[in-house]
Design a protein around this motif. Sequence first.
Motif, PDB file in Angstrom:
ATOM      1  N   ASP A   1       0.820  -1.221   0.000  1.00 41.11           N
ATOM      2  CA  ASP A   1       0.000   0.000   0.000  1.00 41.11           C
ATOM      3  C   ASP A   1       0.852   1.268   0.000  1.00 41.11           C
ATOM      4  OD1 ASP A   1       1.041   0.003   2.545  1.00 41.11           O
ATOM      5  OD2 ASP A   1      -0.900  -0.130   3.575  1.00 41.11           O
ATOM      6  N   GLY A   2       2.171   1.097  -0.167  1.00 36.66           N
ATOM      7  CA  GLY A   2       3.072   2.242  -0.261  1.00 36.66           C
ATOM      8  C   GLY A   2       3.649   2.710   1.061  1.00 36.66           C
ATOM      9  N   THR A   3       3.186   2.179   2.181  1.00 37.06           N
ATOM     10  CA  THR A   3       3.725   2.598   3.484  1.00 37.06           C
ATOM     11  C   THR A   3       5.108   2.005   3.699  1.00 37.06           C
ATOM     12  OG1 THR A   3       2.620   0.746   4.586  1.00 37.06           O
ATOM     13  CG2 THR A   3       1.427   2.843   4.498  1.00 37.06           C
ATOM     14  N   ARG A   4       5.883   2.696   4.518  1.00 38.63           N
ATOM     15  CA  ARG A   4       7.232   2.247   4.865  1.00 38.63           C
ATOM     16  C   ARG A   4       7.318   2.101   6.385  1.00 38.63           C
ATOM     17  NH1 ARG A   4      10.898   3.250   0.604  1.00 38.63           N
ATOM     18  NH2 ARG A   4      12.637   3.338   2.070  1.00 38.63           N
ATOM     19  N   GLU A   5       7.904   1.000   6.831  1.00 40.65           N
ATOM     20  CA  GLU A   5       8.000   0.736   8.266  1.00 40.65           C
ATOM     21  C   GLU A   5       9.472   0.507   8.628  1.00 40.65           C
ATOM     22  OE1 GLU A   5       6.586   0.537  12.040  1.00 40.65           O
ATOM     23  OE2 GLU A   5       5.282   0.759  10.282  1.00 40.65           O
ATOM     24  N   PRO A   6      10.056   1.405   9.458  1.00 41.71           N
ATOM     25  CA  PRO A   6      11.459   1.233   9.853  1.00 41.71           C
ATOM     26  C   PRO A   6      11.619   0.118  10.886  1.00 41.71           C
ATOM     27  CG  PRO A   6      10.512   3.126  10.955  1.00 41.71           C
ATOM     28  CD  PRO A   6       9.456   2.617  10.027  1.00 41.71           C
ATOM     29  N   TYR A   7      12.804  -0.483  10.915  1.00 45.04           N
ATOM     30  CA  TYR A   7      13.061  -1.560  11.874  1.00 45.04           C
ATOM     31  C   TYR A   7      14.479  -1.454  12.437  1.00 45.04           C
ATOM     32  CZ  TYR A   7      15.664  -3.807   8.012  1.00 45.04           C
ATOM     33  OH  TYR A   7      16.548  -4.067   6.999  1.00 45.04           O
ATOM     34  N   ASP A   8      14.610  -1.942  13.649  1.00 48.33           N
ATOM     35  CA  ASP A   8      15.931  -2.229  14.207  1.00 48.33           C
ATOM     36  C   ASP A   8      16.252  -3.705  14.003  1.00 48.33           C
ATOM     37  OD1 ASP A   8      16.319   0.427  15.318  1.00 48.33           O
ATOM     38  OD2 ASP A   8      14.830  -0.139  16.830  1.00 48.33           O
ATOM     39  N   VAL A   9      15.218  -4.523  14.148  1.00 46.88           N
ATOM     40  CA  VAL A   9      15.318  -5.960  13.906  1.00 46.88           C
ATOM     41  C   VAL A   9      14.192  -6.357  12.959  1.00 46.88           C
ATOM     42  CG1 VAL A   9      15.175  -8.261  14.926  1.00 46.88           C
ATOM     43  CG2 VAL A   9      16.335  -6.419  16.175  1.00 46.88           C
ATOM     44  N   LEU A  10      14.546  -7.108  11.924  1.00 51.73           N
ATOM     45  CA  LEU A  10      13.565  -7.603  10.960  1.00 51.73           C
ATOM     46  C   LEU A  10      13.610  -9.131  10.977  1.00 51.73           C
ATOM     47  CD1 LEU A  10      11.595  -7.290   8.537  1.00 51.73           C
ATOM     48  CD2 LEU A  10      13.609  -7.162   7.046  1.00 51.73           C
ATOM     49  N   VAL A  11      12.449  -9.749  11.102  1.00 43.51           N
ATOM     50  CA  VAL A  11      12.368 -11.212  11.060  1.00 43.51           C
ATOM     51  C   VAL A  11      11.485 -11.617   9.892  1.00 43.51           C
ATOM     52  CG1 VAL A  11      11.749 -13.315  12.287  1.00 43.51           C
ATOM     53  CG2 VAL A  11      12.665 -11.366  13.563  1.00 43.51           C
ATOM     54  N   LEU A  12      12.039 -12.429   9.014  1.00 44.97           N
ATOM     55  CA  LEU A  12      11.293 -12.943   7.864  1.00 44.97           C
ATOM     56  C   LEU A  12      10.700 -14.302   8.238  1.00 44.97           C
ATOM     57  CD1 LEU A  12      13.817 -12.067   5.015  1.00 44.97           C
ATOM     58  CD2 LEU A  12      11.865 -10.729   5.833  1.00 44.97           C
ATOM     59  N   ALA A  13       9.388 -14.374   8.190  1.00 46.56           N
ATOM     60  CA  ALA A  13       8.665 -15.619   8.466  1.00 46.56           C
ATOM     61  C   ALA A  13       7.647 -15.822   7.347  1.00 46.56           C
ATOM     62  CB  ALA A  13       7.984 -15.546   9.828  1.00 46.56           C
ATOM     63  N   THR A  14       8.150 -15.786   6.118  1.00 50.39           N
ATOM     64  CA  THR A  14       7.294 -15.751   4.932  1.00 50.39           C
ATOM     65  C   THR A  14       6.735 -17.116   4.537  1.00 50.39           C
ATOM     66  OG1 THR A  14       9.363 -15.753   3.655  1.00 50.39           O
ATOM     67  CG2 THR A  14       8.247 -13.646   3.941  1.00 50.39           C
ATOM     68  N   GLY A  15       7.194 -18.182   5.204  1.00 52.00           N
ATOM     69  CA  GLY A  15       6.582 -19.491   5.017  1.00 52.00           C
ATOM     70  C   GLY A  15       6.825 -20.108   3.661  1.00 52.00           C
ATOM     71  N   SER A  16       5.862 -20.901   3.215  1.00 54.66           N
ATOM     72  CA  SER A  16       5.961 -21.623   1.950  1.00 54.66           C
ATOM     73  C   SER A  16       4.732 -21.356   1.103  1.00 54.66           C
ATOM     74  CB  SER A  16       6.079 -23.133   2.198  1.00 54.66           C
ATOM     75  OG  SER A  16       7.269 -23.453   2.880  1.00 54.66           O
ATOM     76  N   GLU A  17       4.846 -21.677  -0.164  1.00 53.23           N
ATOM     77  CA  GLU A  17       3.719 -21.580  -1.089  1.00 53.23           C
ATOM     78  C   GLU A  17       3.540 -22.928  -1.776  1.00 53.23           C
ATOM     79  OE1 GLU A  17       4.777 -18.586  -3.887  1.00 53.23           O
ATOM     80  OE2 GLU A  17       6.511 -19.688  -4.682  1.00 53.23           O
ATOM     81  N   PRO A  18       2.325 -23.247  -2.192  1.00 54.86           N
ATOM     82  CA  PRO A  18       2.100 -24.562  -2.812  1.00 54.86           C
ATOM     83  C   PRO A  18       2.777 -24.674  -4.174  1.00 54.86           C
ATOM     84  CG  PRO A  18       0.117 -23.208  -2.916  1.00 54.86           C
ATOM     85  CD  PRO A  18       1.093 -22.466  -2.056  1.00 54.86           C
ATOM     86  N   VAL A  19       3.249 -25.858  -4.467  1.00 55.32           N
ATOM     87  CA  VAL A  19       3.782 -26.162  -5.795  1.00 55.32           C
ATOM     88  C   VAL A  19       2.595 -26.443  -6.723  1.00 55.32           C
ATOM     89  CG1 VAL A  19       5.112 -27.800  -7.164  1.00 55.32           C
ATOM     90  CG2 VAL A  19       5.946 -27.080  -4.910  1.00 55.32           C
ATOM     91  N   VAL A  20       2.511 -25.714  -7.820  1.00 55.62           N
ATOM     92  CA  VAL A  20       1.431 -25.884  -8.791  1.00 55.62           C
ATOM     93  C   VAL A  20       2.043 -26.427 -10.081  1.00 55.62           C
ATOM     94  CG1 VAL A  20      -0.389 -24.749 -10.113  1.00 55.62           C
ATOM     95  CG2 VAL A  20       0.104 -24.004  -7.765  1.00 55.62           C
ATOM     96  N   PRO A  21       1.707 -27.648 -10.467  1.00 54.04           N
ATOM     97  CA  PRO A  21       2.332 -28.230 -11.659  1.00 54.04           C
ATOM     98  C   PRO A  21       1.902 -27.504 -12.928  1.00 54.04           C
ATOM     99  CG  PRO A  21       0.553 -29.635 -10.854  1.00 54.04           C
ATOM    100  CD  PRO A  21       0.759 -28.571  -9.825  1.00 54.04           C
TER     101      PRO A  21
END
Length: 469
Positions: A92-112
């Motif tokens: 949505d265009g917003t920006r969020e500053p961080y001191d610590v960033l944790v990526l927990a983006t998970g997985s996506e399904p495999v689509v043949p």
Amino acid sequence: MRLVVVGNGMAGSRLVSEVRARDKDAKITVFGAEAWQPYNRVLLSNVVAGTSSPDQVRLLDPRWYADHGVTARLGVEVTAIDRDCQTVVAADGTREPYDVLVLATGSEPVVPPIPGVERATAFRTLDDCERIREAAASARGAVVVGGGLLGIEAARGLAGRGVPVTLLHLAGHLMERQLDEEAGLILRETLGALGVAIRTGVTVSAIRERHVELVGGELIEADLVVLACGVRPVVGLADQAGLEVERGIVVDDELRTEDPSIFAIGECAQHAGRVYGLVAPGWEQASVVADLVTGADKGARYRGSRLVTRLKARSVELAAMGETQLTEDEAEIVRFSHRHKGTYRKLVIRDGRLVGAILLGETSAVGTLTQLFDRGGPLPGDRTGLLFPDLAGVGGAAVADSPTRMPDSARVCQCNNVTKGQIRACWESGARNVEAVAAATRATTGCGSCRDAVEGIVGWLCEQEGVSA
């Protein structure tokens, strides 16, 4: 500390709650691409089957964020990481500053990449469950593509709704990563008795309007097609930010990426060359990161996880752990098979220690074997007693289903790493039922397979003290 968490699934939401429990003042912002509150993905097959509603599988109360001072951006995807400015950029265009960033983006399904695949529905999210349930209401037949854990759970859920369902699997037997051929055969027969038709060693070539076409031209009728062909880590955000990515986002024992202010946990993280696809490792990783970023334990390190896979399909009991595929030339193998009863038990032993096991059907031995697998200690000489703890002594091994003989160090809840000792301490602090123990320790809130054991321990403690549970 300004903490930003990207991903509000089972790993990301657990991290947020773990950090807040350790640090009441940290400024926490969590982004979730899904608009739903965090939910227990492990129990989605219950939603498909209609035995649980979406509200019953949520992980946090809707008011939790406001009550705990956490900013939750639900339904807002993060599209970029500006490492120089330590800021994330949202869709949505917003920006969020961080001191610590944790990526927990998970997985996506495999689509043949097959013709007509857009007619199918992946089985991964609550939205997917809603689409599957809606289609199942009028479906004359369903096909599930993929005979791994998720595919079996989806197929069993659909069969439980009375939908004729066929499960198609590329490999020669079901759950080939966790099970050997004989266990796969018995699981196939068990599912067949529950209304799931199974075809192994087949390849889907196209999805037609009312049929699934196999290589060779055979057609299988299906108004509903569900894809459970595996998952892959979501690493695009990290890759675009210049972080090291292989199969997953590469992290060290602190779960840090090469950028010391950025961590990764859960199904998107690759630690020591391994990506874990189960909930328990993600929750263990969340605890380590929470300790590090809050300073609660600066020596916390993640050393990998010992995995126990449990199938969450009604009327099917299955647990598999460790190295199940080793041969007689590589390890000592002890097994028992009774196909007529749908029972299979197998121990894989190397250097006198349990390195793998399969338990299908009546799984009274699962608690004992899980403890021995976790501890990695020497096994008793009576191998038969390990397979049948109800019929024979186990030579000193702890029996999980008997609270009086379980050591306090025995891990009762695999998903949340809760021991009998922690449950005892919780009970001594006033928790007199399973719900109170769950609120204090989180035991039973993962896959739920430990509930009977927790009930047994609580009941036994109440009995010893002459109080009501």
